[in-house]
Design a protein around this motif. Sequence first.
Motif, mmCIF file in Angstrom:
data_model
loop_
_atom_site.group_PDB
_atom_site.id
_atom_site.type_symbol
_atom_site.label_atom_id
_atom_site.label_comp_id
_atom_site.label_asym_id
_atom_site.label_seq_id
_atom_site.Cartn_x
_atom_site.Cartn_y
_atom_site.Cartn_z
ATOM 1 N N GLU A 18 11.744 -1.401 15.212
ATOM 2 C CA GLU A 18 13.049 -1.696 14.631
ATOM 3 C C GLU A 18 12.896 -2.480 13.330
ATOM 4 O O GLU A 18 13.567 -2.200 12.330
ATOM 5 N N ASP A 19 12.004 -3.468 13.325
ATOM 6 C CA ASP A 19 11.775 -4.262 12.117
ATOM 7 C C ASP A 19 11.268 -3.395 10.973
ATOM 8 O O ASP A 19 11.662 -3.559 9.820
ATOM 9 N N LEU A 20 10.361 -2.472 11.287
ATOM 10 C CA LEU A 20 9.832 -1.569 10.260
ATOM 11 C C LEU A 20 10.945 -0.720 9.674
ATOM 12 O O LEU A 20 11.076 -0.582 8.458
ATOM 13 N N ILE A 21 11.763 -0.140 10.544
ATOM 14 C CA ILE A 21 12.847 0.730 10.085
ATOM 15 C C ILE A 21 13.863 -0.059 9.268
ATOM 16 O O ILE A 21 14.335 0.379 8.229
ATOM 17 N N ARG A 22 14.183 -1.250 9.740
ATOM 18 C CA ARG A 22 15.219 -2.052 9.085
ATOM 19 C C ARG A 22 14.767 -2.574 7.719
ATOM 20 O O ARG A 22 15.550 -2.635 6.778
ATOM 21 N N ASN A 23 13.491 -2.923 7.590
ATOM 22 C CA ASN A 23 13.041 -3.628 6.392
ATOM 23 C C ASN A 23 12.379 -2.771 5.322
ATOM 24 O O ASN A 23 12.447 -3.109 4.148
ATOM 25 N N ILE A 24 11.723 -1.698 5.691
ATOM 26 C CA ILE A 24 11.026 -0.921 4.661
ATOM 27 C C ILE A 24 11.416 0.548 4.624
ATOM 28 O O ILE A 24 10.903 1.304 3.804
ATOM 29 N N ASN A 25 12.330 0.957 5.518
ATOM 30 C CA ASN A 25 12.792 2.344 5.495
ATOM 31 C C ASN A 25 11.645 3.342 5.514
ATOM 32 O O ASN A 25 11.627 4.320 4.769
ATOM 33 N N THR A 26 10.658 3.079 6.358
ATOM 34 C CA THR A 26 9.503 3.948 6.486
ATOM 35 C C THR A 26 9.517 4.639 7.843
ATOM 36 O O THR A 26 9.717 3.983 8.865
ATOM 37 N N PRO A 27 9.301 5.947 7.895
ATOM 38 C CA PRO A 27 9.227 6.634 9.187
ATOM 39 C C PRO A 27 8.142 6.034 10.080
ATOM 40 O O PRO A 27 7.086 5.620 9.607
ATOM 41 N N VAL A 28 8.424 6.017 11.365
ATOM 42 C CA VAL A 28 7.492 5.463 12.351
ATOM 43 C C VAL A 28 7.202 6.531 13.394
ATOM 44 O O VAL A 28 8.122 7.125 13.951
ATOM 45 N N MET A 29 5.898 6.765 13.668
ATOM 46 C CA MET A 29 5.525 7.670 14.738
ATOM 47 C C MET A 29 5.130 6.850 15.961
ATOM 48 O O MET A 29 4.184 6.054 15.908
ATOM 49 N N ASN A 52 0.806 -1.226 0.000
ATOM 50 C CA ASN A 52 0.000 0.000 0.000
ATOM 51 C C ASN A 52 0.838 1.275 0.000
ATOM 52 O O ASN A 52 0.310 2.366 0.176
ATOM 53 N N GLU A 53 2.146 1.120 -0.213
ATOM 54 C CA GLU A 53 3.065 2.263 -0.311
ATOM 55 C C GLU A 53 2.883 3.222 0.866
ATOM 56 O O GLU A 53 2.714 4.433 0.711
ATOM 57 N N ILE A 54 2.940 2.645 2.071
ATOM 58 C CA ILE A 54 2.749 3.427 3.292
ATOM 59 C C ILE A 54 3.945 4.363 3.502
ATOM 60 O O ILE A 54 5.102 3.949 3.442
ATOM 61 N N ASP A 55 3.646 5.646 3.765
ATOM 62 C CA ASP A 55 4.697 6.649 3.956
ATOM 63 C C ASP A 55 5.072 6.840 5.423
ATOM 64 O O ASP A 55 6.157 7.343 5.722
ATOM 65 N N MET A 56 4.162 6.481 6.338
ATOM 66 C CA MET A 56 4.472 6.595 7.759
ATOM 67 C C MET A 56 3.574 5.647 8.548
ATOM 68 O O MET A 56 2.380 5.536 8.272
ATOM 69 N N VAL A 57 4.173 4.951 9.508
ATOM 70 C CA VAL A 57 3.436 4.036 10.375
ATOM 71 C C VAL A 57 3.321 4.662 11.758
ATOM 72 O O VAL A 57 4.308 5.135 12.319
ATOM 73 N N CYS A 58 2.108 4.662 12.313
ATOM 74 C CA CYS A 58 1.875 5.217 13.648
ATOM 75 C C CYS A 58 1.437 4.091 14.582
ATOM 76 O O CYS A 58 0.599 3.258 14.215
ATOM 77 N N LEU A 59 2.004 4.079 15.777
ATOM 78 C CA LEU A 59 1.616 3.074 16.758
ATOM 79 C C LEU A 59 1.722 3.645 18.160
ATOM 80 O O LEU A 59 2.398 4.638 18.400
ATOM 81 N N ILE A 60 0.985 3.014 19.083
ATOM 82 C CA ILE A 60 1.003 3.450 20.469
ATOM 83 C C ILE A 60 2.211 2.853 21.185
ATOM 84 O O ILE A 60 2.473 1.665 21.082
#
Length: 280
Positions: free
Chosen positions: A264-275, A239-247
Amino acid sequence: MDCILFPTDFSEVSMNAFLYAVEYAKKTEKKIIVFHAYNLETETTEVEQELYEKVDIQSFRNKKETFPPFEKILKENKVDSLKVKYVVREGNFIDTFTQYIGKREDKIDVVVMGTQISKSGLFQLFTETSTLKILDEINKPVVVVPGHARFDGDLDNILFLVDYQEDEKEPLEDLINESKSFKAKLHVVHFDLAHGDSIVPMMDRFKASLKNHDVSNVTFKTIDSIDIKKSLLDYCIENEIDMVCLINHKRNFYQRLFTYSLTEDLIRNINTPVMAIYRD
């Protein structure tokens, strides 16, 4: 005026993240505060030393100067109306950073920062500061931008990971408003690991209880999964997500460990910013 706090050490990782901070500020009409801490008693990076030769860093606070690298980025991206404040503090980064937020000199709404994965497996802010400690201490939403993320100029698709809990409603309502400012599609996704009764009634009750009933730009989706990390990564890519948000729950060690591991997995594998959004 609400502000975006942007800590920097002038590294390539940090400068890359600044583009995200600029876009965030433009779309939400927030001011950017560029924050730098220095300690001349410790070894500085080559990039920092080069800047210190151009700017009298010790007397910086008494002058109305700017940091040339950031002014160059603003000029290259033709950003003229954006308000930017430069703050310099002497001392240890973590201490000065948390003290600055605690004094509430400016109304900090969110922190945007660059990060890279260390060899030890824990993701780090710059090269020495633990992002885990930042998240634990400052009690502010933190957008972590991977060093290899490449900004395409827009935040078109934002994902919010939910478990249909009460403490997720307020941040979701905030995200709905902000996603409209970005003109982005907001994906509210729940991964069902229990595979029991239908989760649809719970999802419908959750949607109906939101104060913001205009969810025209929001997609609610429940996905059966046996591996939440793999399923989430797959969804982000498809879905070409540009940013992932989680609690970022602080309820107990295991919940925190899972949140950090997932981030960490998100950053390492898809290079997507995480909030990461703080909640007790």
